[in-house]
Structure formats: C-alpha cells, structure tokens
Design a protein around this motif. Sequence first.
Motif, short mmCIF file in Angstrom:
data_model
loop_
_atom_site.label_atom_id
_atom_site.label_comp_id
_atom_site.label_asym_id
_atom_site.label_seq_id
_atom_site.Cartn_x
_atom_site.Cartn_y
_atom_site.Cartn_z
N HIS A 1 -66.65 10.22 25.02
CA HIS A 1 -67.01 11.24 24.07
C HIS A 1 -67.28 12.84 24.37
CE1 HIS A 1 -71.34 11.57 25.53
NE2 HIS A 1 -70.86 10.58 26.31
N ARG A 2 -66.57 12.80 25.64
CA ARG A 2 -66.51 14.16 26.38
C ARG A 2 -65.17 14.85 26.07
NH1 ARG A 2 -70.47 15.11 30.21
NH2 ARG A 2 -72.16 13.83 29.47
N VAL A 3 -63.98 14.17 26.10
CA VAL A 3 -62.75 14.79 25.96
C VAL A 3 -62.28 14.95 24.36
CG1 VAL A 3 -60.41 15.18 26.61
CG2 VAL A 3 -62.04 13.89 28.02
N GLY A 4 -62.71 16.02 23.89
CA GLY A 4 -62.36 16.20 22.36
C GLY A 4 -63.54 15.56 21.49
N PRO A 5 -63.47 15.69 20.34
CA PRO A 5 -64.62 15.37 19.51
C PRO A 5 -64.38 13.59 19.42
CG PRO A 5 -62.87 16.26 18.05
CD PRO A 5 -62.67 16.58 19.32
N HIS A 6 -65.60 13.15 19.49
CA HIS A 6 -65.46 11.53 19.61
C HIS A 6 -64.53 11.08 20.71
CE1 HIS A 6 -68.17 11.09 16.13
NE2 HIS A 6 -67.57 11.58 15.39
N GLY A 7 -64.29 11.59 21.74
CA GLY A 7 -63.31 11.33 22.53
C GLY A 7 -61.91 11.24 22.31
N LEU A 8 -61.42 11.92 21.18
CA LEU A 8 -60.45 11.39 20.56
C LEU A 8 -59.18 12.09 21.48
CD1 LEU A 8 -60.65 12.13 16.74
CD2 LEU A 8 -59.81 10.31 17.85
N LEU A 9 -59.32 12.93 22.36
CA LEU A 9 -58.22 13.46 23.19
C LEU A 9 -58.18 12.71 24.58
CD1 LEU A 9 -58.61 17.15 22.62
CD2 LEU A 9 -56.95 15.64 21.53
N GLN A 10 -59.21 11.72 24.69
CA GLN A 10 -59.07 10.80 25.95
C GLN A 10 -57.90 10.35 26.23
OE1 GLN A 10 -62.13 10.70 27.93
NE2 GLN A 10 -60.85 9.84 29.43
N PRO A 11 -56.93 9.74 25.46
CA PRO A 11 -55.76 9.07 25.84
C PRO A 11 -54.93 10.24 26.35
CG PRO A 11 -56.47 8.49 23.51
CD PRO A 11 -57.37 9.46 23.99
N LEU A 12 -54.99 11.51 25.64
CA LEU A 12 -54.24 12.50 26.24
C LEU A 12 -54.23 12.86 27.85
CD1 LEU A 12 -51.99 14.18 24.64
CD2 LEU A 12 -53.44 16.06 24.69
N ALA A 13 -55.52 12.96 28.02
CA ALA A 13 -56.03 13.04 29.43
C ALA A 13 -55.60 12.07 30.18
CB ALA A 13 -57.66 13.33 29.37
N ASP A 14 -55.98 10.86 29.91
CA ASP A 14 -55.30 9.43 30.58
C ASP A 14 -53.81 9.69 30.81
OD1 ASP A 14 -57.95 8.74 30.73
OD2 ASP A 14 -57.74 7.18 29.26
N VAL B 1 -51.92 12.41 30.99
CA VAL B 1 -51.61 13.22 32.07
C VAL B 1 -52.03 12.71 33.62
CG1 VAL B 1 -52.28 15.54 32.90
CG2 VAL B 1 -51.85 15.14 30.27
N LYS B 2 -53.08 12.07 33.50
CA LYS B 2 -53.55 11.56 34.68
C LYS B 2 -52.61 10.63 35.34
CE LYS B 2 -56.50 8.35 35.57
NZ LYS B 2 -57.38 7.34 35.39
N PHE B 3 -52.10 9.72 34.59
CA PHE B 3 -51.02 8.87 34.86
C PHE B 3 -49.84 9.42 35.30
CE2 PHE B 3 -52.99 5.20 31.99
CZ PHE B 3 -53.45 4.58 33.29
N LEU B 4 -49.38 10.49 34.77
CA LEU B 4 -48.25 11.29 35.02
C LEU B 4 -48.21 11.76 36.76
CD1 LEU B 4 -46.86 12.67 31.90
CD2 LEU B 4 -45.68 10.69 33.57
N PHE B 5 -49.59 12.29 36.64
CA PHE B 5 -49.57 13.40 38.00
C PHE B 5 -50.26 12.47 39.07
CE2 PHE B 5 -49.04 16.25 34.60
CZ PHE B 5 -48.01 17.11 35.16
N LYS B 6 -50.58 11.49 38.98
CA LYS B 6 -51.23 10.69 40.21
C LYS B 6 -50.28 10.32 41.36
CE LYS B 6 -55.30 8.35 39.96
NZ LYS B 6 -56.03 6.79 40.00
N GLU B 7 -50.77 10.41 42.67
CA GLU B 7 -49.88 9.92 43.63
C GLU B 7 -49.43 8.84 43.31
OE1 GLU B 7 -51.40 9.90 47.35
OE2 GLU B 7 -49.37 9.62 48.26
N ASP B 8 -48.03 8.21 43.72
CA ASP B 8 -47.57 6.63 43.48
C ASP B 8 -47.04 6.38 44.66
OD1 ASP B 8 -46.44 4.51 42.41
OD2 ASP B 8 -45.04 5.53 41.14
#
Lengths: 409, 171
Positions: free
Chosen positions: A50-63, A65-72
Amino acid sequence: MNSFLSTNAELIITVVKIALLLFIVLTVNAYLTWFERKVVAHIQSRWGPHRVGPHGLLQPLADGVKFLFKEDPTPAGVDKFIYYLAPLLALALAMTAIALIPFGPDPIRLFGHDIYLGIAPPDVNIGILALFAITAMGVYGVTLAGWSSNNKYSLLGGLRSSAQMISYELAMTMSVVGVLLMAGSFNLKKIIEAQAHHPEWGIFGWNILPQILGFFCFFVAAIAETNRAPFDLPEAESELVAGFHTEYASFKFAMFFIAEYTSMITVSCLCSIMFFGGWLSPFPASWTFTHYVPSAVLILFGLWVIWDGFRYETIFGRMILPVIGFVFAGLGAVFIASSRVNEFIQAPFWLLFKILFFLFVYVWMRGTLPRFRYDQLMAFGWKLLLPLSIANVIVTSFVILAKMTWGTK
Amino acid sequence: MGHEMTAPLVVFFVLAALAVIGAISLIRQKHPIHSALSLIVVMVALAGLYLLLGAEFVAAVQIIVYGGAIMVLFVFVIMLLNAGVEEHTSISKMAGAPGLLLVVALAAFVAATIARSADRIQTTSQAGEMSSTLGISSMIFKEFVYPFELTSFLILVAVLGAIVLAQREKI
C-alpha cells in the motif's frame, strides 16, 4: 504499399494480435501479483502492498523495474546452455498455450477482415489436445532449471516437479474426457456451443452440473500442474530454499514467475470454457434485460472507486483513483448507449468474469490451504484423482449411451 | 522436377533438418541429459511433420505421449540417478567403424528404395481417413480391434511385472 497490405493482411493482423495479446497478458500478470498479494494479505488480516501508489497499485511497476535492474549472476558449475534455456522454455510454452484460447464467438469486422478474438483461428479441431500437448512440454522448464543449476535444493525441486507432473497429468487428461464425450469434439468453440443446447436453462445447461466430478479432478490436477499452493512442492520455501529457481535472479527469475502466472490464466480459461460455459451468460437467453449486467457491474465498480478515491489519504490517490473509476463507469455508460457494442461485449465480458473468478479461487486456495506432504501428494494423485476421473468417464459414457438408446431425441 | 518453394515445403525442410540434426546430436552428445533433450527435439519435429500431413490427432498425441510423458520419465530417471558424462572405452571406440558402415548401408538401401518407386510416390498425401479422431477410433475399434486389445493386454502384463519387481520384498 497498399497491395502489400492487402496481400499480407492475414499475416499483419496475426502479428498485431500477438503483440496485443502479449501486452495484455503481461499487464494482467503484473496486476495478478498485486491482486494475489492483496487478497492473501486480507485473508491473513494484513494490508498488503500500500506504499507504492494508491492501494499499492504501482507496486507491479516497481517490481518490474527491480527485476530489470538487479544483478544477474550466473552461478559457478552450471550447465550454461540449459541454465539459459530453461526460463525461456517455460515462458515460451506458457505464452503459446494462451494463444490457443478463443475469447469470443463473433469476429470484429475491421477494414473488410473478420478479426476473431484470440490468436488461433476458432476452427482448430484439436484445440484441447494441442493445449495438453503444450502443457505436457511445460514441465521441462522447471525440471531443467532444477537440474542445470548445480544446486542440491534446485535438483530436488526439479525432481519433485517432474514426478508431480507425471502423476497429475494422467488425471487431468482423463477428467476432461467426460466433457469431450458430451461435446463430441476437441474444438474449444464447439465445446462451448454444446453447453448452449438449452438456451433457456442458462447456468443449468453448463457442463458443471453433469461433470462436477470431472471439474473437481480437473481443477485440482491443474493446480498441481501449475505448481501452485497447496501443490507448490517444487518451490517449497520452508524445505528447499526456493526449489527449482533458487539459483535464478533478476529477469530470469521473473520469466519463471510470468510463466507461472500465465499458466494460471490458461487454466482459468480452460475451467471456464470446459465446465462453466465459456462466454455463455448464466441467465436464460430470453431474459434480455440481463444484457445490461456488464454495464451495471462496470458502473457500480467505477462509482465505488470514485467514492473510495475521494476519501483516500494521499493527494495522489485522491487525484488518480477517481480518474480510474471514471474510466470504468464511462465504459459502462458507452455499453448502455450503443446496443451493438453492448451485444458484442456480452460474450467476452462473461468469459473474463469467469476467468477472474477462477484466478480468485487460485489465490483463495493459496491463502487457505497448507502445503501437502510429499507422500500425501502422490497418494492423492494416484489413489483418489485418477480412479475418480476414470469412474467419471465410465459413468458419463454409459449415460450418453443410455440417452442414445432410449432417449427422446 | 522444378518444384516451387511453397510455404509447406519450406516448413517441411526446416522440420526435417531439425529432426536429423536432433538425431545426430542425440548420438554425439556426451551427457545423457543433452541426449534426452535432443531426442525431445526429434519428437517435436516429427509431430510437426505429422501436422504438415494433416494428421492433427497423431501430431498432438505424439507430443503428449512421447514429448511429454515418456521423455519426462527419461529426464526424471537420468536426474534421479545423477548419471554423469559418458565414458569411452576402447571397445566403444572400436564400435564406431562398423557403425559407420551400417549407416552407409542403410542410407544406400533407403535411397535405392526411394529411387525404385519414385514414380509411384504421391507428392502430397493428405492423411484422409486416418487424420480425424473419428477415423482413427473406428479403425482401432472395428477393423483392428483384436490387435488393439492384445496390445492393451501386453501393457497390462508389463504393469503387473513392474509392480511385482517393485514390491519383491513384500510379496
């Protein structure tokens, strides 16, 4: 240019449809993670994201971005080729399966071409068999990932997965034979049409009543096939760290994730098509006023989101939530205004409604049931599901035979 | 001949090449898992060829039974036994020479057979009766019902044998 467009129209339409479906499925996948976290959280008396965007609606977007930029990192001693092949295989097969699903009976006429909803043409005669063929291959993604990672936990996860798949695939295939016997076809569209023989029966004409045993076997086996709780032994985090994807990070991990969610959508589609009448409305055909149900649902949902948005804590939420609600309510209003659009939207609406319902059941089960023990899993598959589904086939064929012999038809 | 490269012909050559490459790779690979994967490629390519002939049912069953169930079992057993890289002994190296000879002989035989009956081979053979599920089931349950039942009996015996082997201590 014009002649190029007209000669290759079929090809261009298919490519555009593939791109569109990919976009839709990936977006739905992203919001499915949000949906799952929210529902499971509320089942467990938490708030969920519930932190990223209203009702956490932007959480998938944040996730994302995280998946794309993490070390692999690639761990030492892995079988490189198979290690990279496995997530690709899992994702590609999951996506191929969903291409075979028809999402509506009537084509849209656009630029002089009939465009059907769904990528495969609706007259694929082996629809359901082709789907089973693709899901049968799907196990390799998980199994090979477990084997190639050079990690004992991963290997155990991969082994469990292949054993589980072999055990439940038989029951899954047997459980739909009843439906196939009743429809007399492998074609998904014909299976739905067979459930509309009595238009006045509505929900009681669907396969779910005569085939309730088959549905039970199919749904349980399908959950096991998609490695979801309570059958998620291949990734049991309390015993195997993360099972088959322990050594996968960043986007390769995301690929397994997307594959799993896509298979969930495919199974939900199959459940609604084979047992719950697909795109058929649950109401008798003569109740024409029920054609306003989609509009009513959309408008009520939109109004609720607007009302909720005005009371939201953050200013961003107070701005964005009413807009979302307005879009939903507006869609509903458009359907009421144009009767042609309203008629067209009926079938896809009911199918999507049922798919959403089954996705909810998936999450509901994960939030409710504890994981099976390994021997329980095997006993359940071989000693309960398989005999039940075979009994279902025998009883169904005898009833059909009796109907053919003494029936009034 | 003067055949045009139509789309089905292109697909045929791609699938045929895939099948042959898969088969060669199956033998050449050192690791059992890689060999099993090559075999899966062969199975899927064959299924594609069946599809090209219009035998949809056979193609789907090919993938479900061979590509899915049987090969999963293969991979499962290889993983379970943790089979390592193949070892080459002096005998296995010596076996290469007669093997090559056999390959040449077989290829010559197949080529000769095709050359002899080239005029009788039909260029397009749509599978017709055998393509539909109805056609296959009426063949199995009417014309070939005794061989079919005998096969299922054989499988039943094999299943019983497997159970006896697995439960030897208890019996």
